[in-house]
Enzyme design. Structure first.
Site, PDB file in Angstrom:
ATOM      1  N   ASP A  13      -0.900  -0.845   3.859  1.00  0.00           N
ATOM      2  CA  ASP A  13       0.434  -1.286   3.457  1.00  0.00           C
ATOM      3  C   ASP A  13       0.784  -2.681   3.956  1.00  0.00           C
ATOM      4  OD1 ASP A  13       0.637   1.248   2.325  1.00  0.00           O
ATOM      5  OD2 ASP A  13       1.382   2.082   4.200  1.00  0.00           O
ATOM      6  N   LYS A  16      -1.485  -5.723   0.169  1.00  0.00           N
ATOM      7  CA  LYS A  16      -2.713  -6.033  -0.572  1.00  0.00           C
ATOM      8  C   LYS A  16      -2.432  -6.163  -2.065  1.00  0.00           C
ATOM      9  CE  LYS A  16      -4.553  -2.244   1.141  1.00  0.00           C
ATOM     10  NZ  LYS A  16      -3.619  -1.865   2.202  1.00  0.00           N
ATOM     11  N   ASN A  38      -4.557   7.944  -2.952  1.00  0.00           N
ATOM     12  CA  ASN A  38      -3.888   7.899  -1.645  1.00  0.00           C
ATOM     13  C   ASN A  38      -3.262   6.519  -1.438  1.00  0.00           C
ATOM     14  OD1 ASN A  38      -6.495   6.822  -1.570  1.00  0.00           O
ATOM     15  ND2 ASN A  38      -6.950   7.490   0.514  1.00  0.00           N
ATOM     16  N   GLY A  40      -1.096   3.126  -2.242  1.00  0.00           N
ATOM     17  CA  GLY A  40       0.143   2.788  -2.943  1.00  0.00           C
ATOM     18  C   GLY A  40       0.334   1.293  -2.803  1.00  0.00           C
ATOM     19  N   HIS A  41       0.108   0.564  -3.882  1.00  0.00           N
ATOM     20  CA  HIS A  41       0.205  -0.890  -3.838  1.00  0.00           C
ATOM     21  C   HIS A  41       1.397  -1.343  -4.680  1.00  0.00           C
ATOM     22  CE1 HIS A  41      -4.357  -1.364  -2.798  1.00  0.00           C
ATOM     23  NE2 HIS A  41      -3.714  -0.543  -2.004  1.00  0.00           N
ATOM     24  N   THR A 128      -2.618  12.179   2.840  1.00  0.00           N
ATOM     25  CA  THR A 128      -1.679  12.076   1.729  1.00  0.00           C
ATOM     26  C   THR A 128      -1.722  13.323   0.844  1.00  0.00           C
ATOM     27  OG1 THR A 128      -3.356  10.972   0.408  1.00  0.00           O
ATOM     28  CG2 THR A 128      -1.864   9.544   1.667  1.00  0.00           C
ATOM     29  N   GLN A 222      -6.406   1.271   1.503  1.00  0.00           N
ATOM     30  CA  GLN A 222      -6.344   1.543   2.948  1.00  0.00           C
ATOM     31  C   GLN A 222      -6.714   0.269   3.723  1.00  0.00           C
ATOM     32  OE1 GLN A 222      -8.330   3.968   0.887  1.00  0.00           O
ATOM     33  NE2 GLN A 222      -6.232   4.420   0.392  1.00  0.00           N
ATOM     34  N   THR A 237      -9.184   7.488   6.861  1.00  0.00           N
ATOM     35  CA  THR A 237      -9.419   8.042   5.541  1.00  0.00           C
ATOM     36  C   THR A 237     -10.925   8.275   5.424  1.00  0.00           C
ATOM     37  OG1 THR A 237      -8.915   7.845   3.192  1.00  0.00           O
ATOM     38  CG2 THR A 237      -9.617   5.810   4.315  1.00  0.00           C
ATOM     39  N   ARG A 301       6.902   8.864   2.898  1.00  0.00           N
ATOM     40  CA  ARG A 301       7.106   9.090   4.338  1.00  0.00           C
ATOM     41  C   ARG A 301       7.570   7.800   5.013  1.00  0.00           C
ATOM     42  NH1 ARG A 301       1.356  11.627   6.145  1.00  0.00           N
ATOM     43  NH2 ARG A 301       0.629  10.175   4.562  1.00  0.00           N
ATOM     44  N   PRO A 302       8.499   7.910   5.999  1.00  0.00           N
ATOM     45  CA  PRO A 302       8.866   6.715   6.762  1.00  0.00           C
ATOM     46  C   PRO A 302       7.641   6.234   7.531  1.00  0.00           C
ATOM     47  CG  PRO A 302      10.056   8.658   7.559  1.00  0.00           C
ATOM     48  CD  PRO A 302       9.200   9.116   6.429  1.00  0.00           C
ATOM     49  N   LYS A 329       4.967 -10.799   5.106  1.00  0.00           N
ATOM     50  CA  LYS A 329       6.244 -10.321   5.664  1.00  0.00           C
ATOM     51  C   LYS A 329       6.742 -11.118   6.866  1.00  0.00           C
ATOM     52  CE  LYS A 329       6.767  -5.896   3.808  1.00  0.00           C
ATOM     53  NZ  LYS A 329       7.038  -4.495   3.946  1.00  0.00           N
ATOM     54  N   GLY A 411       3.264 -14.881   3.293  1.00  0.00           N
ATOM     55  CA  GLY A 411       4.264 -14.220   2.454  1.00  0.00           C
ATOM     56  C   GLY A 411       5.648 -14.327   3.079  1.00  0.00           C
TER      57      GLY A 411
END
Ligand code: GDP
Ligand code: IMO
Ligand code: MG
Length: 427
Positions: A13, A16, A38, A40-41, A128, A222, A237, A301-302, A329, A411
């Site tokens: 996370d 990517k 599994n 999430g992009h 996941t 991942q 994973t 999920r947080p 970020k 970013g």
């Protein structure tokens, strides 16, 4: 620079998807090489958000061929749902190709993912629940089902019988309902019919594309510390998310790769169980989660949140042979007065400055922090490095020096254009 691998440095996370989408706009091919849904992009285009799981981020560029490589495990049900969702939003999926030798996630490997976690109890991994581990286990155990098998009904029956026989022994012992071969076959054969037109030899097509001077971006799912070999085993994973996974997961040799790019967040997050020395509990962690929008794209999920860990980045530079880093970020840290950065650990009374390979050492590691003065200016509209506040510039240069690898993109927001370019990754 025709062949570029993009992968995660920390626990996933990092952003990517955004980086791949940016390069994907100029790429001829985007290839996923590991993991499955599994992942999430998130990709933000003109304020519109797309959450991609199994589909390569190149799918948002209509001129790009998107390839699901052999290293990926494919849940056909999830794949068709994701394709339908994109089509309904006007995104064509006609350029999607799938390696025939990719393995298939089945209803029973999904069921065993949940069952394994149940049996592990307090020692669970916090997966996941997408069937990832049991599907790779079947692959390694040589009872896996591949995409290419789904169009051969007689052969498939024998394969499913073999795969299911072992599992039914366990289910019987637990007093659970056994798997019915005919039901599995009916489902898989229906998938095979739909998948057949997309099936290719990814190795052949990608190598030919590289021979023709085409640009190929390899998109990792991942990240380094979730890698089955190099991560915090067993809290990982079940695939190789590191650079080697891009070559085994696509059939393109290592000598053809020009650049290996690691994506690293200006702080750190983790989903699921496992050690995380810089994790923040309480108000600061909650603040970081809200400021960064740190909720799982796949499970909601947080995310656990913590400070940047410099030895982790240096480790990722080493195990992946990174040529470039993308720092994401940075904007989220705006307003932090003194930014803590972990520069080493104290483990059993010893000060160490390198990432330890023993997961239990890492679990006992107390972070040693150094602090960098922060900034308060909004940096989300900055596009030139020189226009960043002086403290943000020196923060980035400090992280770069500790990483031992150049930062090529920074970013400052989720959108495509909210990026400071220091070096062209395809140049
Ligand atoms: P991935 O799994 O590595 O692709 O990352 P995720 O999509 O799961 O999580 C990254 C999140 O951060 C997404 O919501 C992105 O839109 C967002 N993001 C990416 N880069 C930046 C950035 O530089 N600044 C901010 N504020 N958000 C970003
Ligand atoms: P992206 O590609 C963050 C974590 C799970 C769990 C462990 C094993 O979006 O960065 P699995 O279902 O793979 O067997 O779960 O790995 N995990 C991720 N965490 N981002 C991801 O993907 C992840 N994919 C798996 O939370 O701890
Ligand atoms: Mg993600």
């Amino acid at each position: 620079m025709p062949a570029v691998i993009i992968l995660g440095v920390q626990w996933g996370d990092e952003g990517k998807g955004k980086a791949t989408d940016q390069l994907g706009q100029r790429a001829d091919y985007v290839v996923k090489f590991n993991g499955g849904n599994n992942a999430g992009h998130t990709v933000s285009v003109d304020g519109q958000k797309f959450a991609l799981h199994l589909l390569p981020s190149g799918i948002l560029n209509s001129d790009c061929i998107s390839v699901i490589g052999n290293g990926v495990v494919v849940d056909p049900e999830a794949l068709f749902a994701e394709m339908a969702e994109l089509e309904s939003r006007g995104v064509s999926t006609k350029n999607l190709r799938i390696a025939g030798n990719a393995h298939v996630i089945t209803s029973y490997t999904k069921m065993f993912d949940r069952l394994n976690e149940e049996v592990l109890g307090d020692g669970k991994i916090g997966t996941t629940g997408r069937g990832i581990g049991p599907t790779y286990a079947d692959k390694a155990n040589r009872v896996g089902i591949r995409i290419v098998d789904l169009v051969h009904p007689r052969r498939l029956r024998g394969q499913v019988e073999t795969a299911v026989a072992q599992k039914n022994l366990v289910l019987r012992a637990l007093g659970r309902e056994e798997i019915n071969v005919d039901d599995v076959l009916t489902e898989l054969l229906a998938y095979g019919e739909r998948l057949a037109p997309m099936m290719i030899s990814a190795s052949r097509e990608l190598n030919e594309a590289l021979d023709d001077g085409k640009t190929v971006v390899f998109e990792g799912g991942q990240s380094t510390l979730l890698d089955i070999d190099h991560g915090n085993y067993p809290y990982v994973t079940s695939s190789n998310a590191t650079a080697g996974g891009a070559v085994t997961g696509s059939g393109v040799g290592p000598t053809r790769i020009d650049r290996v790019v690691g994506i690293v967040k200006a702080y750190a997050t983790r989903v699921g169980e496992g050690p995380f020395p810089t994790e923040l509990h309480g108000d600061t962690g909650d603040w970081l989660r809200e400021a960064g929008g740190e909720y799982g794209v796949t499970t909601g999920r947080p995310r656990r949140c913590g400070w940047y860990d410099a030895p982790v980045t240096r480790y990722a530079v080493r195990v992946n042979g990174l040529t470039d880093l993308v720092l994401t970020k940075l904007d989220v840290l705006t307003g932090v007065e003194e930014i803590p950065v972990c520069v080493g650990y104290e483990i059993d009374g010893q000060r160490v400055h390198e990432f330890p390979i023993d997961t239990w050492d890492f679990a006992n590691a107390k972070p040693i922090y150094e602090y960098h003065p922060g900034w308060t200016e909004d940096i989300s509209t900055v596009r030139e490095f020189a226009d960043l506040p002086a403290n943000a510039q020196s923060y980035v240069r400090w992280l770069e020096e500790m990483a031992g690898c150049r930062f090529s993109l920074i970013g400052v927001g989720p959108d495509r254009e909210q990026t400071i370019v220091l070096h062209d990754l395809l140049g």
